[in-house]
Each structure stands twice: as structure tokens, then as C-alpha cells.
Design an enzyme around this catalytic site. Structure first.
Site, mmCIF file in Angstrom:
data_model
loop_
_atom_site.group_PDB
_atom_site.id
_atom_site.type_symbol
_atom_site.label_atom_id
_atom_site.label_comp_id
_atom_site.label_asym_id
_atom_site.label_seq_id
_atom_site.Cartn_x
_atom_site.Cartn_y
_atom_site.Cartn_z
ATOM 1 N N CYS A 1 -24.525 -10.145 2.423
ATOM 2 C CA CYS A 1 -25.193 -9.835 3.682
ATOM 3 C C CYS A 1 -26.693 -9.625 3.438
ATOM 4 C CB CYS A 1 -24.513 -8.652 4.353
ATOM 5 S SG CYS A 1 -24.718 -8.704 6.135
ATOM 6 N N HIS B 1 -19.001 -10.182 4.696
ATOM 7 C CA HIS B 1 -18.581 -9.104 3.779
ATOM 8 C C HIS B 1 -17.201 -9.405 3.197
ATOM 9 C CE1 HIS B 1 -21.813 -6.216 4.574
ATOM 10 N NE2 HIS B 1 -21.823 -6.729 5.797
ATOM 11 N N GLU C 1 -15.836 -8.249 0.678
ATOM 12 C CA GLU C 1 -15.172 -7.067 0.111
ATOM 13 C C GLU C 1 -14.168 -6.450 1.083
ATOM 14 O OE1 GLU C 1 -18.269 -7.301 1.099
ATOM 15 O OE2 GLU C 1 -19.114 -5.421 1.880
HETATM 16 N N1 GLN Z 1 -29.854 -5.565 7.882
HETATM 17 C C1 GLN Z 1 -29.333 -6.882 7.811
HETATM 18 C C2 GLN Z 1 -28.979 -7.434 9.179
HETATM 19 O O1 GLN Z 1 -28.829 -6.694 10.101
HETATM 20 C C3 GLN Z 1 -28.129 -6.954 6.901
HETATM 21 C C4 GLN Z 1 -26.967 -6.168 7.379
HETATM 22 C C5 GLN Z 1 -25.912 -5.979 6.329
HETATM 23 O O2 GLN Z 1 -26.178 -6.151 5.155
HETATM 24 N N2 GLN Z 1 -24.728 -5.574 6.719
HETATM 25 O O3 GLN Z 1 -28.829 -8.621 9.336
#
Ligand code: GLN
Length: 550
Positions: free
Chosen positions: A387, A522, A524
Site C-alpha cells: 500500500c 493488503h 496480509e
Molecule cells: N496513505 C496512503 C493512501 O491513502 C496509503 C494507505 C495505506 O497504506 N493503507 O493511499
């Protein structure tokens, strides 16, 4: 009562918090599944936040995201890791949601001029939530957040008391977790806190049916007899819950203590014999590692590992897949800076063979993460960006390999810069920027939940997943800016995973590197000890096989 009627188990906590109620419930869910029962696991949280999405991970631990895009408590992660259940939005209930609904109904005039009260209106809504999927599964397990005696928890306990009255003992069971502390001065384990806590519950009209007593060494028959006598719980249902070296030892420990047997007997359920093969295999792999690997996680919330709970577990699952122990070095990204030399970074890594940059929000430590992505890319250290971790890898690549020296994400950039990561509305369809002003809701403005992703033929991820389309969970606002994708690809960045319409970058990789992946989702959140996520398994496998690269 028919055999198919759903049974309800309510798990409460007494004496102190952090007794592992969530783990106990996840373990019980898994044990019931191992007997062929269909289960659902649900968390009832007394706090007033509508969802945990707006809560600081340092205080509350990670926010777990379900397939259908709900931001929920991290305990739902345990439920999924221990069972084959996929949790959903309705499996995370907070007081905030309940009150919001009751108040909305009141404004709409649904109560026809009646006085709206905690009993029966709030408790009625709680009961509706608990019984939402009546008939769909054999057993619904509900964990009540907090500790018995908390003011906030009262409506939930009252609702469960009413359900016992309505559904009867045949269909409801109360399991209470308590602590049996060892008092060194007396050289004894003490049962008094347990007695008090059971009495506290009784004063609310609830008699515990089973006790899970967290206890260290010295748990013996006489203590069980005593607790049974004072607390009105049959001896066989007074369970000594020992500490376990790894959380995945909990199902076996509870099984050996007779928890699942007592639960099915309590309900009079005929089940298949329990099949514990899955857990014995996982435990034998954890207990007999053939080596170890070291991974450095460069994040912002490193002082509380619960803030990265699923990541922590998924890395360990990768270790289970390859029979290696995964040692983790948690590095605060604030300690890394752009000006640092490779040697200085090498020192910070403490001999780690791979680097993970996890998800995150906000600007602090961001340049350190970008520097770390650069280091891993240039020094060919296996790198897994998740992410935000993928976004910083793209920013680094744009700056160093595509001539966009001032590249940044519009989450962090100031002044003139190339927004290679930006809000979708900033670049899609000609970039009709929607201003978000301060009055807007902070909750629920993200891309949340499962989305499909197509994998590029011949790419590393295509080989790892061995599929051409996958589905993974998201939680972010920003995306790789589609307007820069061409330039970045021409300079060698491979967009190996894209949304089915081809517009959103979901995975990036680079060539001539032992392992360099960034994923916008994600992974995970989907990993389990008995079915480790392919990306984590492959990452850890690479570290195991690779020579020490540093
Ligand atoms: N802050 C980044 C976004 O909003 C990544 C978010 C995250 O890593 N969950 O896109």
C-alpha cells in the site's frame, strides 16, 4: 428446539483486560469447525466510534478490513486466521453504530412518539445484530469487548441476558474469561478475583456457564474444585487456560483442556470427532524450524506491534510455509533520512535479509521510507512494499529512474511537484478535482474491501499466484497516477497487476532484482497459518534461499 437452530455463545472478560478473549474465541471457533460445525464469529465493541477506521493504531491496534469493505477491530483478523470464516461488515458491531441507528430511526419517527430508551430500543437493536444470520450457521460466537463492570458495556450484557431468557439455556452459553494470579508473598494462586468477577456478572443477571481462567504454573484440581464451588460452574467447565508460547498453540491447549467437548455437550450437539491435524501440522512446523530469516519492517507505528498485527502474522505464516523462524526488526521510518549513506542504512537493518514497507497514513517518516525503497532497489535487497510501501517505491523510481526529481504523492507533496501518486479524481477523466473540505466525514472515504486485479503474463506475481486474476483487500485513498504510467513503464517499471479496466495500478515490480514487489492492496489480511499467503510465502522463501545479501 430443532437440531438446526443456531446456538449463541457469548464471551465476556473479567478482572483485567488483555486476557486473550479474542484468541480464546477464535480458538473455540476453530475447534468447533474441526468438529464439522459451521460457525460465525462476531465482535461487539462498547466504544462510541462508529468504526475503528478513525482510531489511532497506536492506541487501538490495526484496523482490519473485511472483503465487503468494513473497517473493523483487529480481533476479526484473529477470527479469520484461526478459522475458514470470511468475516463481514455485520460481524463488527459498536455502540456507536447501534446508537446512530436508533437515533436515525427516532428522527424518522419510527418509534411513533414512544419514549426511546436503552431498554428496550438499544438492547433490541443489539439483539437484531447478534441474530442477523439466524439459521445460517450452527453456532454464532460473540465476543463482548471490554471488561465486565465497564459502564459502556452494560447495554450489550443486558441484551445477551435477554437473549438467554428468550432462547433458553439450550441455545445460549456464557463463557467468562478471568485471571487467577500468583501472589508471590503467599506462594499461591488466588481465586478471589475470579469469584468477584463472576459475581459481578451475576449481579447483571448472567450466570457464567464456563470459565476460562488464565493461569501460570501450578493449576491443579483443588483450584478447579474451589472455583466451581464458589462460582456455581461445574468443575469440567472450569478451564485452566495456560500461557502458550505462540498464539497458534491456543487451539490445541483449549482442546486438551476439554473446551470444545464441554461446549458441544452443553448444547447437546452431535458432531464429528474433532480433527486436529491442521493445528498439529502448524505447531510442528513452528516448533521445529530448520533455520531462520530476518526481515526489517520500516514503519511509523513500530512501538506497538498490534498496529501491524496482520503483517506480523503473515510474515510468520511465510515462515511456516518454509519451516523457518522469521525474526523481525521493527524500524521507525523517522530514523531513516534522505541524506543517509548506504553504510548507515546497513547498520539500521541489523543484518536483515529483506525489507518490508507496510501501509500507513500521513507525512511523518515518508522521506525515510522513500530512501529505504531506493536502498533496497539499488542494493538488490528483497523488497516488499504494501500500500503506502508501494507508493513510496513508485515515488523513488520516478525520482531516480524517470527523471522526475520532484516526484511525490499528493498526500505529501507541497509546492510544485509531479504527483505520481494522487487521488483518483485528480487525474482520471481529465482530472476534475473534487475539493474535500474540512466538514466532510473522515470515515469511509477510501477504496475499501476486495477488488479484482489482472496479472501480467510472464510477470513475477503471475508465477507466484499461478492465476491470471486475483482479488485482494484495499484500504487507501491514493492511487498511482495513470498519467505517469506510460513514462514509468518506458523507464522499466513493470505494472504487473492492474484493475480489470486497466486504469488502476495494483502491483509494480522491476527486473534484474532478486525480489522487488509493491502491491496497492493488503495481502496480509488474507493470510492464514495453515494457508500462508502466496506473496508472503514466496518472499520468505526467497530470503531463505538467498545468500546473505547485505
Ligand atoms: N496513505 C496512503 C493512501 O491513502 C496509503 C494507505 C495505506 O497504506 N493503507 O493511499
Amino acid at each position: 428446539m430443532t437440531e438446526s437452530a443456531t446456538r449463541y455463545i457469548f464471551i465476556t472478560g473479567g478482572v483485567v483486560s488483555s486476557l486473550g478473549k479474542g484468541l480464546a474465541m477464535a480458538s473455540l471457533g476453530s475447534l468447533l469447525e474441526s468438529r464439522g460445525l459451521r460457525v460465525k464469529l462476531r465482535k461487539l465493541d462498547p466504544y462510541l466510534n462508529v468504526d475503528p477506521g478513525t482510531m489511532n493504531p497506536i492506541q487501538h491496534g490495526e484496523c482490519f478490513v473485511t472483503d465487503d469493505g468494513a473497517e473493523t477491530d483487529l480481533d476479526l483478523g484473529h477470527y479469520e486466521r484461526f478459522t475458514s470464516v470470511r468475516t463481514r461488515r455485520q460481524d463488527s458491531v459498536t455502540s456507536g453504530q447501534i446508537y446512530a441507528k436508533v437515533l436515525m430511526q427516532e428522527r424518522r419517527g419510527d418509534y411513533l412518539g414512544k419514549t426511546v430508551q436503552v431498554v428496550p430500543h438499544v438492547t433490541g437493536e443489539i439483539k437484531n445484530c447478534i441474530m442477523e444470520d439466524e439459521g445460517e450457521v450452527d453456532v454464532v460466537l460473540c465476543e463482548l469487548g471490554g471488561t465486565v463492570g465497564d459502564i459502556e458495556g452494560l447495554p450489550f450484557l443486558e441484551a445477551t441476558r435477554q437473549l438467554r431468557n428468550e432462547l433458553g439455556r439450550e441455545r445460549t452459553m456464557f463463557i467468562h474469561t478471568t485471571l487467577v494470579p500468583y501472589i508471590a508473598a503467599a506462594g499461591e494462586l488466588k481465586t478471589k478475583p475470579t469469584q468477584h468477577s463472576v459475581r459481578e456478572l451475576l449481579s447483571l443477571g448472567i450466570q457464567a456457564d464456563m470459565l476460562l481462567c488464565r493461569v501460570g504454573e501450578g493449576w491443579e484440581r483443588s483450584l478447579r474444585e474451589k472455583i466451581s464451588l464458589f462460582c456455581n460452574v461445574p468443575e469440567a467447565r472450569v478451564i485452566g487456560a495456560r500461557d502458550v508460547g505462540t498464539i497458534y498453540g491456543a487451539p490445541m491447549m483449549y482442546h486438551e483442556a476439554g473446551v470444545d467437548r464441554e461446549v458441544v455437550n452443553f448444547f447437546g450437539l452431535e458432531t464429528e470427532p474433532p480433527n486436529m491435524r491442521r493445528w498439529s501440522e502448524v505447531m510442528s512446523r513452528i516448533e521445529n524450524p530448520e533455520g531462520s530469516v530476518k526481515v526489517c519492517i520500516v514503519g511509523k507505528y513500530t512501538e506497538l506491534q498490534d498496529a501491524y498485527k496482520s503483517l506480523d502474522e503473515a510474515l510468520s505464516h511465510g515462515g511456516i510455509a518454509h519451516k523457518v523462524k522469521v525474526e523481525k526488526v521493527w524500524l521507525d521510518s523517522g530514523l531513516v533520512s534522505q541524506g543517509m549513506s548506504d553504510d548507515e542504512i546497513w547498520d539500521l537493518l541489523e543484518g536483515s535479509q529483506g525489507v518490508v514497507i507496510p501501509g500507513g497514513f500521513g507525512a511523518s517518516g515518508i522521506e525515510g521510507k522513500i530512501r529505504m525503497a531506493c536502498y533496497a532497489r539499488e542494493r538488490k535487497v528483497p523488497f516488499f512494499g504494501i500500500c503506502l510501501g508501494m507508493q513510496v517505491a513508485v515515488v523513488d523510481y520516478a525520482r531516480r529512474c524517470a527523471g522526475l526529481e520532484r516526484a511525490n504523492s499528493s498526500e505529501f507533496g507541497g509546492g510544485e511537484f509531479d504527483a505520481v501518486v494522487a487521488l483518483m479524481e485528480e487525474w482520471m477523466d481529465g482530472g476534475c478535482m473534487q475539493e474535500r473540505d474540512g466538514s466532510e466525514d473522515k470515515g469511509g472515504t477510501m477504496r475499501l474491501g476486495s477488488y479484482a486485479c489482472d496479472l501480467l503474463e510472464g510477470s513475477r506475481v503471475r508465477k507466484i499466484y499461478n492465476k491470471d486474476r486475483i482479488s485482494e483487500r484495499h484500504r487507501h485513498r491514493y492511487e498511482v497516477n495513470g498519467l505517469y504510467m506510460d513514462l514509468l513503464s518506458r523507464r522499466g517499471m513493470i505494472f504487473s497487476g492492474k484493475s480489470p479496466d486497466g486504469r488502476l495500478a495494483e502491483i509494480v515490480e522491476i527486473e534484474d532484482h532478486p525480489w522487488f514487489l509493491g502491491v496497492q492492496f493488503h495481502p496480509e489480511l488474507r493470510s492464514r497459518p495453515f494457508s500462508p499467503h502466496p506473496l508472503f510465502a514466496d518472499f520468505i522463501g526467497t530470503l531463505k534461499d538467498g545468500e546473505r545479501l547485505l
